[in-house]
Motif scaffolding. Sequence first.
Motif, PDB file in Angstrom:
ATOM      1  N   LEU A  67       0.506  -1.143   0.764  1.00  0.00           N
ATOM      2  CA  LEU A  67       0.452  -0.267  -0.126  1.00  0.00           C
ATOM      3  C   LEU A  67       1.461   1.514  -0.022  1.00  0.00           C
ATOM      4  N   TYR A  68       1.680   1.037   0.893  1.00  0.00           N
ATOM      5  CA  TYR A  68       2.866   2.227   0.381  1.00  0.00           C
ATOM      6  C   TYR A  68       3.247   2.725  -0.885  1.00  0.00           C
ATOM      7  N   TYR A  69       4.147   2.063  -1.254  1.00  0.00           N
ATOM      8  CA  TYR A  69       4.203   1.826  -2.506  1.00  0.00           C
ATOM      9  C   TYR A  69       3.382   2.368  -3.932  1.00  0.00           C
ATOM     10  N   LEU A  70       2.139   2.215  -3.669  1.00  0.00           N
ATOM     11  CA  LEU A  70       1.063   2.256  -4.951  1.00  0.00           C
ATOM     12  C   LEU A  70       0.184   3.491  -4.170  1.00  0.00           C
ATOM     13  N   GLN A  71       0.351   3.597  -3.037  1.00  0.00           N
ATOM     14  CA  GLN A  71       0.001   5.743  -2.007  1.00  0.00           C
ATOM     15  C   GLN A  71       1.622   6.497  -3.064  1.00  0.00           C
ATOM     16  N   HIS A  72       2.086   6.016  -3.502  1.00  0.00           N
ATOM     17  CA  HIS A  72       3.657   6.776  -3.654  1.00  0.00           C
ATOM     18  C   HIS A  72       3.213   7.108  -4.700  1.00  0.00           C
ATOM     19  N   PRO A  73       4.386   8.132  -5.014  1.00  0.00           N
ATOM     20  CA  PRO A  73       3.866   9.205  -6.455  1.00  0.00           C
ATOM     21  C   PRO A  73       4.656   8.124  -7.044  1.00  0.00           C
ATOM     22  N   PRO A  74       4.846   8.553  -8.741  1.00  0.00           N
ATOM     23  CA  PRO A  74       4.802   7.183  -9.600  1.00  0.00           C
ATOM     24  C   PRO A  74       6.683   7.084  -9.162  1.00  0.00           C
TER      25      PRO A  74
END
Length: 815
Positions: A791-798
């Motif tokens: 989830l951390y990486y999914l919510q991170h900008p590209p």
Amino acid sequence: MPYIDESPTMSPQLSARGQESGDGVSPTPTDGLNTGGERDAGKGLEMRKLVLSGFLASEEIYINQLEALLLPMKPLKATATTSQPVLTLQQIETIFYKIQDIYEIHKEFYDNLCPKVQQWDSNITMGHLFQKLASQLGVYKAFVDNYKIALETAEKCSHSNNQFQKISEELKVKGPKDSKESHTSVTMEALLYKPIDRVTRSTLVLHDLLKHTPSDHPDYPLLQDALRISQNFLSSINEDIDPRRTAVTTPKGETRQLIKDGFLVELSEGSRKLRHVFLFTDVLLCAKLKKTAVGKHQQYDCKWYVPLADLVFPSLEESEHCPQVHVIPDHELEDMKMKISAIKSEVQKEKANKGQSRAIERLKKKMFENEFWLLLNSPAIPFRIHNRNGKSYLFLLSSDYERSEWREAIQKLQKKDLQAFVLSSVELQVLTGSCFKLRTVHNIPVTSNKDDDESPGLYGFLHVIVHSAKGFKQSANLYCTLEVDSFGYFVSKAKTRVFRDTTEPQWNEEFEIELEGSQSLRILCYEKCYDKTKLNKDNNEIVDKIMGKGQIQLDPQAVQTKNWHMDVIEMNGIKVEFSMKFTSRDMSLKRTPSKKQTGVFGVKISVVTKRERSKVPYIVRQCIEEVEKRGIEEVGIYRISGVATDIQALKAVFDANNKDILVMLSDMDINAIAGTLKLYFRELPEPLLTDRLYPAFMEGIALSDPAAKENCMMHLLRSLPDPNLITFLFLLEHLKRVAEKEPINKMSLHNLATVFGPTLLRPSEGESKGHLTLASDIWSHDVMAQVQVLLYYLQHPPISFTELKRNTLYFSTDV
């Protein structure tokens, strides 16, 4: 790009959580940090550098923000003594109170800490700097006491003076040294909130540092002292700013004849309340348990009642005009589940070590508070009730099953000849008084109310084949859904295809359902409605008619056999035939490398990409392409299981590198293609995010300070082998595109993280042996940490591959 929170909310609440993990980060050699194979202390010190460098980066931004706030102070002071002052000296003193002092404290701290982190040495000491910073918190106390009046003064001055309004609406904050952004515009209100936010941040960093500092290190006692001072300070301002609200107490039952009762969440005056709802033969009564002194007889307080003769359910047209239900974001629910699991594992440890009963009671109390919050905030399915005389009530339930149970029970009673009535105050008192004795549900459904010897539920995979159904009076378009419980509420996990125009549907579809502490399986049978006018305005879904529903307990002894167990569930005269078998988590964990030299399933990703001369395996590219072409708007894509036989057929075709792959893909049910992609990642001999880095991912996601977490999580991505990293980034962008269609497909980033997190992170058998002996609640904590990582990486900008590889140390700009 610097992220600056423009919405000050006054809540400096301490929030530190984490999970101990034995290993640290295994960095790339270019970072100059400790490499693997050292003793635990060395690994811990490596995490210390990541925590500190992240904090240092956020400290630089904080100093820039304080500078931006101080910049207009001097010219404003200069004009204060002239004939045309913008503000008076007193107004300037009030608005900028203690900002100069806070700036000097942090500038000195930053100047002393920076060289220590830049010339890193594992024996470095910096605890005295944090201790000194904590000892100067008195300045913050003065700032906090003045904060409200500072904001009010700034607002009044803005209204009365255009010049000051322009200044306060656009203060220029200098970007970090390495940032492309030179300046960012921020309001004065947002900047005045930063010092309050900073105290909480410093406390979180101290938690992270202590966790990764060996107890024999000279810094340890100094950091402990700094944390003690900070926590005392925080709790004092928490009391001033956010007085603790008393927890909502509970509700219950009655005489005539009680038909059904239970806890429901009512949405009343914009907030969620836990009510005990009692359905009597002629009246629905909503009550709340009164607070009473210890030892006194408990009583209910009636909130409202509706005689069943006056009770009506709103039509779809009427529900269109009802206010929308505010749904709590998935990530907040997930954070709370993680906290609950962490507390559960602490309770287990205390019991195992024969800890003090007072400590266990304290933990259980905290667990109850968190579970109560989850119970209130997780339901989202609206159940509306109208009184003919005009008043409406709204409950929020966790599943369609539960909603139909209440509706059916009420409708069955309404078939009798009922009279409308009004209860006198004495009658109402007698009726409410009887609820306590008559109630059938005594406790709020939270773990803390369960006995220790109660089953913790099943963890692993439940394989279910829905065979057929009989007993329908007339031909219809029929399908089934499967629900299992998770954290006290039910989630829909699988759906059969629609069998058209029949009285005896033959689905024969197999599903694999992941269980997390589940105790029950529900099967619901629906008639498919294709009439587009029958849209439910609450959730934009066509209302299909429930033909029947049934529930079975998942008995660990009966289910945990290797063989299929066949059963029939009876529902309203309909019989649904199904089979099931269960694979425990320790068995399902085994990632078994393929014995074949060819094929793609169970083969290392680096071998496949090298053989194909590709950056991302062909199977991943093709499945994603097909999902994006025709499955991106499919409700529950990736959550709803595909038919197992279809998935096995696709697996065989990809393994054989058959020329007909594309033809087969274009004809195949989209849930089977989504299931094949998940199966590919699950059967990799080691997880996509690797066994080596697994402990470090668990440590990184548990860091409380956002800057340290960002630094660590990006560093870990850089440490992945290239095929793994490129494939992960490719999948990440796809999942973000799926989540963009959430209003249609109902799959949020959090839902996708729940599906893919364990698949991409769960360690292979060798790495996980230590975990298999853990209690199931600790296991679920591990699973939720895996979900949080994705989830951390999914919510991170590209995240760009080249940008990531270019940065040797990644600093956050989130303060």
